[in-house]
Design an enzyme around this catalytic site. Structure first.
Site, PDB file in Angstrom:
ATOM      1  N   ARG A  79       0.953  -1.084  -0.008  1.00 55.54           N
ATOM      2  CA  ARG A  79      -0.057   0.058  -0.003  1.00 55.54           C
ATOM      3  C   ARG A  79       1.024   1.373  -0.003  1.00 55.54           C
ATOM      4  O   ARG A  79       0.382   2.019   0.667  1.00 55.54           O
ATOM      5  CB  ARG A  79      -0.848  -0.098   1.183  1.00 55.54           C
ATOM      6  N   SER A 131     -10.873  -0.387   3.972  1.00 54.75           N
ATOM      7  CA  SER A 131     -10.143  -0.561   5.042  1.00 54.75           C
ATOM      8  C   SER A 131      -9.591   0.753   5.593  1.00 54.75           C
ATOM      9  O   SER A 131      -8.894   1.502   5.103  1.00 54.75           O
ATOM     10  CB  SER A 131      -9.100  -1.498   4.594  1.00 54.75           C
ATOM     11  N   GLU A 142      -4.966   4.075   6.701  1.00 54.58           N
ATOM     12  CA  GLU A 142      -4.822   3.886   5.136  1.00 54.58           C
ATOM     13  C   GLU A 142      -5.099   5.068   4.449  1.00 54.58           C
ATOM     14  O   GLU A 142      -4.167   5.687   3.486  1.00 54.58           O
ATOM     15  CB  GLU A 142      -5.147   2.505   4.629  1.00 54.58           C
TER      16      GLU A 142
HETATM   17  C1  LIG Z   1     -15.378   0.185  -0.103  1.00 52.47           C
HETATM   18  C2  LIG Z   1     -14.042   0.299  -0.638  1.00 52.47           C
HETATM   19  C3  LIG Z   1     -13.536  -0.781  -0.835  1.00 52.47           C
HETATM   20  C4  LIG Z   1     -12.056  -0.598  -0.881  1.00 52.47           C
HETATM   21  N1  LIG Z   1     -11.208  -1.832  -1.209  1.00 52.47           N
HETATM   22  C5  LIG Z   1      -9.890  -1.619  -1.410  1.00 52.47           C
HETATM   23  C6  LIG Z   1      -9.105  -2.904  -1.581  1.00 52.47           C
HETATM   24  O1  LIG Z   1      -9.549  -3.790  -1.570  1.00 52.47           O
HETATM   25  N2  LIG Z   1      -7.693  -2.587  -1.993  1.00 52.47           N
HETATM   26  C7  LIG Z   1      -7.148  -1.627  -2.073  1.00 52.47           C
HETATM   27  O2  LIG Z   1      -5.791  -1.369  -2.391  1.00 52.47           O
HETATM   28  N3  LIG Z   1      -7.916  -0.132  -1.764  1.00 52.47           N
HETATM   29  C8  LIG Z   1      -9.142  -0.332  -1.680  1.00 52.47           C
HETATM   30  N4  LIG Z   1      -9.893   0.626  -1.111  1.00 52.47           N
HETATM   31  C9  LIG Z   1      -9.360   2.125  -1.246  1.00 52.47           C
HETATM   32  C10 LIG Z   1      -9.460   2.883  -2.818  1.00 52.47           C
HETATM   33  O3  LIG Z   1     -10.440   2.160  -3.361  1.00 52.47           O
HETATM   34  C11 LIG Z   1      -7.940   2.805  -3.379  1.00 52.47           C
HETATM   35  O4  LIG Z   1      -7.160   3.428  -2.675  1.00 52.47           O
HETATM   36  C12 LIG Z   1      -8.280   3.609  -4.776  1.00 52.47           C
HETATM   37  O5  LIG Z   1      -7.019   3.312  -5.514  1.00 52.47           O
HETATM   38  C13 LIG Z   1      -8.591   5.157  -4.525  1.00 52.47           C
HETATM   39  O6  LIG Z   1      -8.637   5.670  -5.728  1.00 52.47           O
HETATM   40  P1  LIG Z   1      -9.443   7.024  -6.047  1.00 52.47           P
HETATM   41  O7  LIG Z   1      -9.434   7.493  -7.238  1.00 52.47           O
HETATM   42  O8  LIG Z   1     -10.893   7.145  -5.354  1.00 52.47           O
HETATM   43  O9  LIG Z   1      -8.414   7.986  -5.111  1.00 52.47           O
HETATM   44  P2  LIG Z   1      -8.678   9.459  -4.268  1.00 52.47           P
HETATM   45  O10 LIG Z   1      -9.303   8.844  -2.761  1.00 52.47           O
HETATM   46  O11 LIG Z   1      -9.439  10.452  -4.992  1.00 52.47           O
HETATM   47  O12 LIG Z   1      -7.263   9.767  -3.922  1.00 52.47           O
HETATM   48  C14 LIG Z   1      -6.270   8.973  -3.141  1.00 52.47           C
HETATM   49  C15 LIG Z   1      -4.767   9.535  -3.138  1.00 52.47           C
HETATM   50  O13 LIG Z   1      -4.258   9.574  -4.380  1.00 52.47           O
HETATM   51  C16 LIG Z   1      -4.022  10.903  -4.838  1.00 52.47           C
HETATM   52  N5  LIG Z   1      -4.706  10.753  -6.441  1.00 52.47           N
HETATM   53  C17 LIG Z   1      -5.553  10.675  -7.152  1.00 52.47           C
HETATM   54  N6  LIG Z   1      -5.604  10.507  -8.250  1.00 52.47           N
HETATM   55  C18 LIG Z   1      -4.185  10.898  -8.601  1.00 52.47           C
HETATM   56  C19 LIG Z   1      -3.505  10.997  -9.838  1.00 52.47           C
HETATM   57  N7  LIG Z   1      -4.055  10.856 -10.935  1.00 52.47           N
HETATM   58  N8  LIG Z   1      -2.270  11.213  -9.706  1.00 52.47           N
HETATM   59  C20 LIG Z   1      -1.520  11.390  -8.323  1.00 52.47           C
HETATM   60  N9  LIG Z   1      -2.166  11.148  -7.533  1.00 52.47           N
HETATM   61  C21 LIG Z   1      -3.637  11.097  -7.260  1.00 52.47           C
HETATM   62  C22 LIG Z   1      -4.946  11.822  -4.172  1.00 52.47           C
HETATM   63  O14 LIG Z   1      -4.527  13.091  -4.051  1.00 52.47           O
HETATM   64  C23 LIG Z   1      -5.027  11.342  -2.851  1.00 52.47           C
HETATM   65  O15 LIG Z   1      -3.703  11.538  -2.271  1.00 52.47           O
HETATM   66  C24 LIG Z   1     -11.378   0.632  -0.925  1.00 52.47           C
HETATM   67  C25 LIG Z   1     -12.028   1.883  -0.824  1.00 52.47           C
HETATM   68  C26 LIG Z   1     -13.220   1.638  -0.486  1.00 52.47           C
HETATM   69  C27 LIG Z   1     -14.359   2.714  -0.172  1.00 52.47           C
END
Ligand SMILES: Cc1cc2nc3c(=O)[nH]c(=O)nc-3n(C[C@H](O)[C@H](O)[C@H](O)COP(=O)(O)OP(=O)(O)OC[C@H]3O[C@@H](n4cnc5c(N)ncnc54)[C@H](O)[C@@H]3O)c2cc1C
Length: 336
Positions: free
Chosen positions: A166, A236, A332
């Site tokens: 992660r 998580s 996380e």
């Molecule tokens: C119900 C649920 C289940 C989940 N299950 C998992 C799982 O099984 N495994 C897992 O690893 N994660 C899981 N996650 C966490 C999450 O889905 C991941 O971390 C996902 O990759 C976040 O994507 P996002 O676009 O929503 O990022 P955001 O929440 O919008 O951003 C997260 C971070 O990334 C940065 N960011 C966003 N886009 C970019 C970009 N293009 N370039 C640079 N930085 C950027 C943001 O500034 C922020 O710091 C889960 C979340 C939820 C709500």
């Protein structure tokens, strides 16, 4: 040039934890040129710029005095691969799950264990998303990102990304890089990864397909995790703690049955969810926020609490788990 900035931007609909949040300005990045224009405009006005994808791994502050840019660069293409692997490239603004579904539909296995993870393609490398025995790094070829310090687009190899559990170079340097596209490598022939609880029964099937694994992962996840659309959450909330083997041994001697997973030499990974549940906090409510009744690792926000409410609950959980088990949990999601 017309301004890209939208004033007093509401981020409530753009975070899965449903924290009420606003940004002085919002914007949507639809291509690399727009990103460069936005960088220039934010600089001209002396405003900080931050990126948001699907908002599924963040705990937002109520007010951000800067520009929040939503990543919206689209496009998925299957590139000429080799006999050993297919190469797929996707814009950072594509929805991760849609990319997984599309590749599986096209007969390209490799991403199915990562189905149903919310968020965008561009954020997937930030925390090296992982689930069911596979992580992004296992399928990664390269990505392109804008380096806000060097003011140029750069290509990152797997080594450059410094992926870990992660974690990545992007997480280590918040705000420095904006990922614009990601290229994945899907090995041929496809070999299923089924050695994870929930999928192991599929191993007994004579002809398991990527589609079958995909459907099983989607179903298992839906049965285990609360749906953020109806019960706001960020998945998580704590990392599974990695502790020295001696600490894990002592804990398991006191609590036989505590889950333990392999980690680097001399270390063991514990289950954060198990620790929280055993500390008596599953289903615990604290004002507008709480711990899911379904899964102790998930914090929920039915009352639309703020970043402060979520932080207070996280601190309470950390203190209780540490007092009970001597293990410190680290969150996380990113507080920003
Ligand atoms: C119900 C649920 C289940 C989940 N299950 C998992 C799982 O099984 N495994 C897992 O690893 N994660 C899981 N996650 C966490 C999450 O889905 C991941 O971390 C996902 O990759 C976040 O994507 P996002 O676009 O929503 O990022 P955001 O929440 O919008 O951003 C997260 C971070 O990334 C940065 N960011 C966003 N886009 C970019 C970009 N293009 N370039 C640079 N930085 C950027 C943001 O500034 C922020 O710091 C889960 C979340 C939820 C709500």
């Amino acid at each position: 040039m017309t301004s890209l900035l939208i004033p007093d931007f509401d981020l409530g609909p753009h975070n899965t934890l449903a924290v009420p949040a606003r940004s002085r300005f919002g914007a949507v990045v639809t291509d690399k040129g727009v990103l460069e224009q936005l960088v220039a405009e934010a600089e001209e006005r002396g405003l900080p710029l931050r990126m948001l994808g699907g908002g599924s791994n963040v705990v937002l502050s109520s007010q951000f005095e800067g520009v929040t840019a939503l990543m919206g660069i689209k496009g998925i293409s299957v590139l000429d691969g080799t006999a050993e692997a297919a190469l797929v490239e996707a814009g950072a603004g594509e929805t991760w799950h849609d990319l997984v579904a599309q590749t599986v539909r096209q007969g390209l296995g490799g991403l199915e264990n990562l189905a149903a993870i919310p968020g965008t393609v561009g954020a997937a490398p930030v925390q090296n998303i992982g689930a069911y025995g596979v992580e992004l790094a296992d399928r990664f070829e390269q990505l392109e990102a804008y380096d806000h310090e060097k003011r140029m687009f750069r290509v990152f190899s797997r080594e450059d990304c410094r992926f870990a559990y992660r974690d990545s170079v992007f997480k280590a340097h918040p705000g420095r890089f904006t990922v614009v596209s990601v290229r994945l490598r899907l090995p041929r022939p496809w070999v299923p990864v089924l050695n994870y609880a929930g999928l192991s029964t599929l191993g007994a099937e004579r002809e398991v397909s990527a589609e079958r694994v995909f459907e099983t992962v989607v179903a298992v996840r839906a049965s285990k995790l609360p749906d953020w659309r109806t019960l706001p959450n960020a998945g998580s909330f704590f990392h599974n703690p990695v502790v020295p083997v001696a600490v894990a041994d002592a804990l398991i001697a006191r609590h036989p049955g505590a889950p333990r997973y392999p980690a680097a030499e001399g270390f063991a990974k514990l289950s954060a969810g198990w620790l929280i549940e055993r500390a008596g906090l599953k289903g615990h409510r604290q004002g507008p926020v709480g711990v899911s009744e379904q899964h102790a690792l998930v914090l929920v926000n039915p009352g639309h609490g703020t970043q402060e409410d979520v932080a207070a609950l996280a601190r309470h959980i950390q203190a209780k788990v540490e007092a009970e088990f001597g293990v410190r949990l680290t969150p996380e999601p990113i507080f920003m």
